[in-house]
Motif scaffolding. Sequence first.
Motif, PDB file in Angstrom:
ATOM      1  N   TYR A  61      -9.514   6.176  -7.556  1.00  0.00           N
ATOM      2  CA  TYR A  61     -10.399   5.609  -6.542  1.00  0.00           C
ATOM      3  C   TYR A  61     -10.909   6.681  -5.575  1.00  0.00           C
ATOM      4  O   TYR A  61     -11.129   6.409  -4.394  1.00  0.00           O
ATOM      5  CB  TYR A  61      -9.657   4.523  -5.752  1.00  0.00           C
ATOM      6  CG  TYR A  61      -9.367   3.285  -6.568  1.00  0.00           C
ATOM      7  CD1 TYR A  61     -10.267   2.226  -6.623  1.00  0.00           C
ATOM      8  CD2 TYR A  61      -8.190   3.170  -7.299  1.00  0.00           C
ATOM      9  CE1 TYR A  61     -10.000   1.093  -7.366  1.00  0.00           C
ATOM     10  CE2 TYR A  61      -7.904   2.043  -8.046  1.00  0.00           C
ATOM     11  CZ  TYR A  61      -8.821   1.004  -8.079  1.00  0.00           C
ATOM     12  OH  TYR A  61      -8.553  -0.116  -8.825  1.00  0.00           O
ATOM     13  N   LYS A  97      -3.997   5.837  -7.269  1.00  0.00           N
ATOM     14  CA  LYS A  97      -4.921   6.179  -6.179  1.00  0.00           C
ATOM     15  C   LYS A  97      -5.961   7.204  -6.615  1.00  0.00           C
ATOM     16  O   LYS A  97      -7.084   7.221  -6.110  1.00  0.00           O
ATOM     17  CB  LYS A  97      -4.141   6.697  -4.965  1.00  0.00           C
ATOM     18  CG  LYS A  97      -3.328   7.966  -5.231  1.00  0.00           C
ATOM     19  CD  LYS A  97      -2.409   8.287  -4.057  1.00  0.00           C
ATOM     20  CE  LYS A  97      -1.601   9.552  -4.311  1.00  0.00           C
ATOM     21  NZ  LYS A  97      -0.624   9.824  -3.224  1.00  0.00           N
ATOM     22  N   GLN A  98      -5.600   8.065  -7.572  1.00  0.00           N
ATOM     23  CA  GLN A  98      -6.528   9.098  -8.030  1.00  0.00           C
ATOM     24  C   GLN A  98      -7.755   8.503  -8.729  1.00  0.00           C
ATOM     25  O   GLN A  98      -8.792   9.165  -8.839  1.00  0.00           O
ATOM     26  CB  GLN A  98      -5.810  10.070  -8.983  1.00  0.00           C
ATOM     27  CG  GLN A  98      -4.534  10.685  -8.427  1.00  0.00           C
ATOM     28  CD  GLN A  98      -4.758  11.525  -7.176  1.00  0.00           C
ATOM     29  OE1 GLN A  98      -5.881  11.941  -6.882  1.00  0.00           O
ATOM     30  NE2 GLN A  98      -3.698  11.789  -6.425  1.00  0.00           N
ATOM     31  N   PHE A 129       1.372   1.904  -3.470  1.00  0.00           N
ATOM     32  CA  PHE A 129       0.134   2.437  -4.047  1.00  0.00           C
ATOM     33  C   PHE A 129       0.000   3.937  -3.749  1.00  0.00           C
ATOM     34  O   PHE A 129      -0.301   4.740  -4.637  1.00  0.00           O
ATOM     35  CB  PHE A 129      -1.056   1.666  -3.483  1.00  0.00           C
ATOM     36  CG  PHE A 129      -2.399   2.219  -3.860  1.00  0.00           C
ATOM     37  CD1 PHE A 129      -2.953   1.973  -5.107  1.00  0.00           C
ATOM     38  CD2 PHE A 129      -3.127   2.996  -2.963  1.00  0.00           C
ATOM     39  CE1 PHE A 129      -4.199   2.477  -5.453  1.00  0.00           C
ATOM     40  CE2 PHE A 129      -4.378   3.499  -3.295  1.00  0.00           C
ATOM     41  CZ  PHE A 129      -4.908   3.243  -4.555  1.00  0.00           C
ATOM     42  N   PHE A 130       0.239   4.339  -2.518  1.00  0.00           N
ATOM     43  CA  PHE A 130       0.109   5.744  -2.150  1.00  0.00           C
ATOM     44  C   PHE A 130       1.168   6.608  -2.843  1.00  0.00           C
ATOM     45  O   PHE A 130       0.943   7.799  -3.083  1.00  0.00           O
ATOM     46  CB  PHE A 130       0.215   5.912  -0.635  1.00  0.00           C
ATOM     47  CG  PHE A 130      -1.021   5.506   0.113  1.00  0.00           C
ATOM     48  CD1 PHE A 130      -2.244   6.099  -0.153  1.00  0.00           C
ATOM     49  CD2 PHE A 130      -0.972   4.521   1.092  1.00  0.00           C
ATOM     50  CE1 PHE A 130      -3.394   5.734   0.534  1.00  0.00           C
ATOM     51  CE2 PHE A 130      -2.112   4.149   1.789  1.00  0.00           C
ATOM     52  CZ  PHE A 130      -3.324   4.756   1.505  1.00  0.00           C
ATOM     53  N   TYR A 180     -10.436   6.342  -1.840  1.00  0.00           N
ATOM     54  CA  TYR A 180      -9.225   7.081  -1.470  1.00  0.00           C
ATOM     55  C   TYR A 180      -9.540   8.505  -1.015  1.00  0.00           C
ATOM     56  O   TYR A 180     -10.253   9.243  -1.698  1.00  0.00           O
ATOM     57  CB  TYR A 180      -8.271   7.128  -2.668  1.00  0.00           C
ATOM     58  CG  TYR A 180      -7.114   8.073  -2.495  1.00  0.00           C
ATOM     59  CD1 TYR A 180      -6.118   7.813  -1.549  1.00  0.00           C
ATOM     60  CD2 TYR A 180      -7.015   9.233  -3.259  1.00  0.00           C
ATOM     61  CE1 TYR A 180      -5.055   8.696  -1.382  1.00  0.00           C
ATOM     62  CE2 TYR A 180      -5.952  10.107  -3.103  1.00  0.00           C
ATOM     63  CZ  TYR A 180      -4.981   9.840  -2.155  1.00  0.00           C
ATOM     64  OH  TYR A 180      -3.930  10.709  -1.993  1.00  0.00           O
ATOM     65  N   PHE A 209      -7.159   5.121   2.627  1.00  0.00           N
ATOM     66  CA  PHE A 209      -8.077   4.387   1.746  1.00  0.00           C
ATOM     67  C   PHE A 209      -9.014   3.575   2.631  1.00  0.00           C
ATOM     68  O   PHE A 209      -8.577   2.884   3.555  1.00  0.00           O
ATOM     69  CB  PHE A 209      -7.293   3.447   0.828  1.00  0.00           C
ATOM     70  CG  PHE A 209      -8.065   2.950  -0.366  1.00  0.00           C
ATOM     71  CD1 PHE A 209      -7.835   3.488  -1.628  1.00  0.00           C
ATOM     72  CD2 PHE A 209      -9.016   1.940  -0.254  1.00  0.00           C
ATOM     73  CE1 PHE A 209      -8.541   3.028  -2.739  1.00  0.00           C
ATOM     74  CE2 PHE A 209      -9.731   1.489  -1.352  1.00  0.00           C
ATOM     75  CZ  PHE A 209      -9.491   2.036  -2.600  1.00  0.00           C
ATOM     76  N   TRP A 225       0.823  -1.210   0.000  1.00  0.00           N
ATOM     77  CA  TRP A 225       0.000   0.000   0.000  1.00  0.00           C
ATOM     78  C   TRP A 225       0.859   1.262   0.000  1.00  0.00           C
ATOM     79  O   TRP A 225       0.432   2.288  -0.548  1.00  0.00           O
ATOM     80  CB  TRP A 225      -0.968  -0.010   1.183  1.00  0.00           C
ATOM     81  CG  TRP A 225      -2.175  -0.852   0.929  1.00  0.00           C
ATOM     82  CD1 TRP A 225      -2.302  -2.195   1.128  1.00  0.00           C
ATOM     83  CD2 TRP A 225      -3.427  -0.424   0.381  1.00  0.00           C
ATOM     84  NE1 TRP A 225      -3.549  -2.624   0.762  1.00  0.00           N
ATOM     85  CE2 TRP A 225      -4.270  -1.563   0.304  1.00  0.00           C
ATOM     86  CE3 TRP A 225      -3.927   0.805  -0.031  1.00  0.00           C
ATOM     87  CZ2 TRP A 225      -5.570  -1.494  -0.174  1.00  0.00           C
ATOM     88  CZ3 TRP A 225      -5.244   0.876  -0.509  1.00  0.00           C
ATOM     89  CH2 TRP A 225      -6.044  -0.263  -0.586  1.00  0.00           C
ATOM     90  N   SER A 232      -7.591  11.968  -0.094  1.00  0.00           N
ATOM     91  CA  SER A 232      -6.294  12.632  -0.240  1.00  0.00           C
ATOM     92  C   SER A 232      -5.985  13.491   0.973  1.00  0.00           C
ATOM     93  O   SER A 232      -6.841  13.743   1.832  1.00  0.00           O
ATOM     94  CB  SER A 232      -6.301  13.511  -1.490  1.00  0.00           C
ATOM     95  OG  SER A 232      -7.142  14.638  -1.288  1.00  0.00           O
ATOM     96  N   GLU A 237      -3.149  10.705   4.347  1.00  0.00           N
ATOM     97  CA  GLU A 237      -4.042  10.248   3.291  1.00  0.00           C
ATOM     98  C   GLU A 237      -4.407   8.805   3.623  1.00  0.00           C
ATOM     99  O   GLU A 237      -3.678   8.128   4.358  1.00  0.00           O
ATOM    100  CB  GLU A 237      -3.385  10.351   1.911  1.00  0.00           C
ATOM    101  CG  GLU A 237      -2.095   9.566   1.775  1.00  0.00           C
ATOM    102  CD  GLU A 237      -1.422   9.740   0.415  1.00  0.00           C
ATOM    103  OE1 GLU A 237      -2.097  10.129  -0.550  1.00  0.00           O
ATOM    104  OE2 GLU A 237      -0.203   9.472   0.328  1.00  0.00           O
TER     105      GLU A 237
END
Length: 280
Positions: A58, A55-56, A49-50, A68, A89, A46, A70, A87
């Motif tokens: 989701y 991520k944008q 992923f970040f 997600y 999820f 993750w 932000s 940030e």
Amino acid sequence: MQVKVVDYRAADAAEQFTRSLHETGFGVLVNHPLQQALVEKIYADWLAFFNGQEKQDYAFSKETQDGYFSTEISETAKGFTQKDIKEYFHVYPWGRIPPQLKADALSYYEQANDLARELLSWVERHTPPEIARHYREPLSHMIQDSRLTLLRVLRYPPLTGHEPAGSLRAAPHGDINLLTILPAANEPGLQVQAKDGAWVDVPGDFGMLIINIGDMLQEASQGYYPSTQHRVVNPSGEGAKKSRVSLPLFLHPREDVVLSDRYTAHTYLEERLRELGVKK
């Protein structure tokens, strides 16, 4: 204040653990059944992923609260004006999850939910009768068929030195739910507020499991189990250059559960989400 570190396998683990929850709002378990290797893999995957742009795709849903969030729209703790420096999820079994991360996330969700259910039964068993009579139904029944238990994957990014004055990775707050289950993060910073107002580091060696009371259980128990204020402080030195990854599971009751004369689980959650600024 001393948050007890309890061996999950000890004969009196349930009694020691619930006493710590009553006295401090927190308890810490060692030798628990959650797989540390899976936790560490989730942290690493993750974090990647970040650090990317996927991520944008989701962006969170205001209606369902999955997806997600932000740093620009993250929570503002109740009573504070600066947003937390984080940030995250929101993972629900029925929600959107990046395909490459889904299997591990749902496996951990199931393991942590099973353990949380057991710990809630410990709390129920060791609640004094004069308090337990206020429960509108057994605590273990409150989470049956709940779709609201939330796994939050959190990333506190490295600090830039240009953060707004007074902002923290997580300002002092109480959690909304019944219990929160939290594997120790990859970096320190979690503190709990003692009754005299002092801030105390929560034991958080890698591999420990931290559990705290949420506002809903405080409400249902007439305050016997306190939802203690806690925060994540900003690191200094080399620590400021590192991301901090955290994986709380927020154990939520069904929406129709009656917590007290004042609240159902639904009305309580709606009120708190508005206070946090993530729901109008």
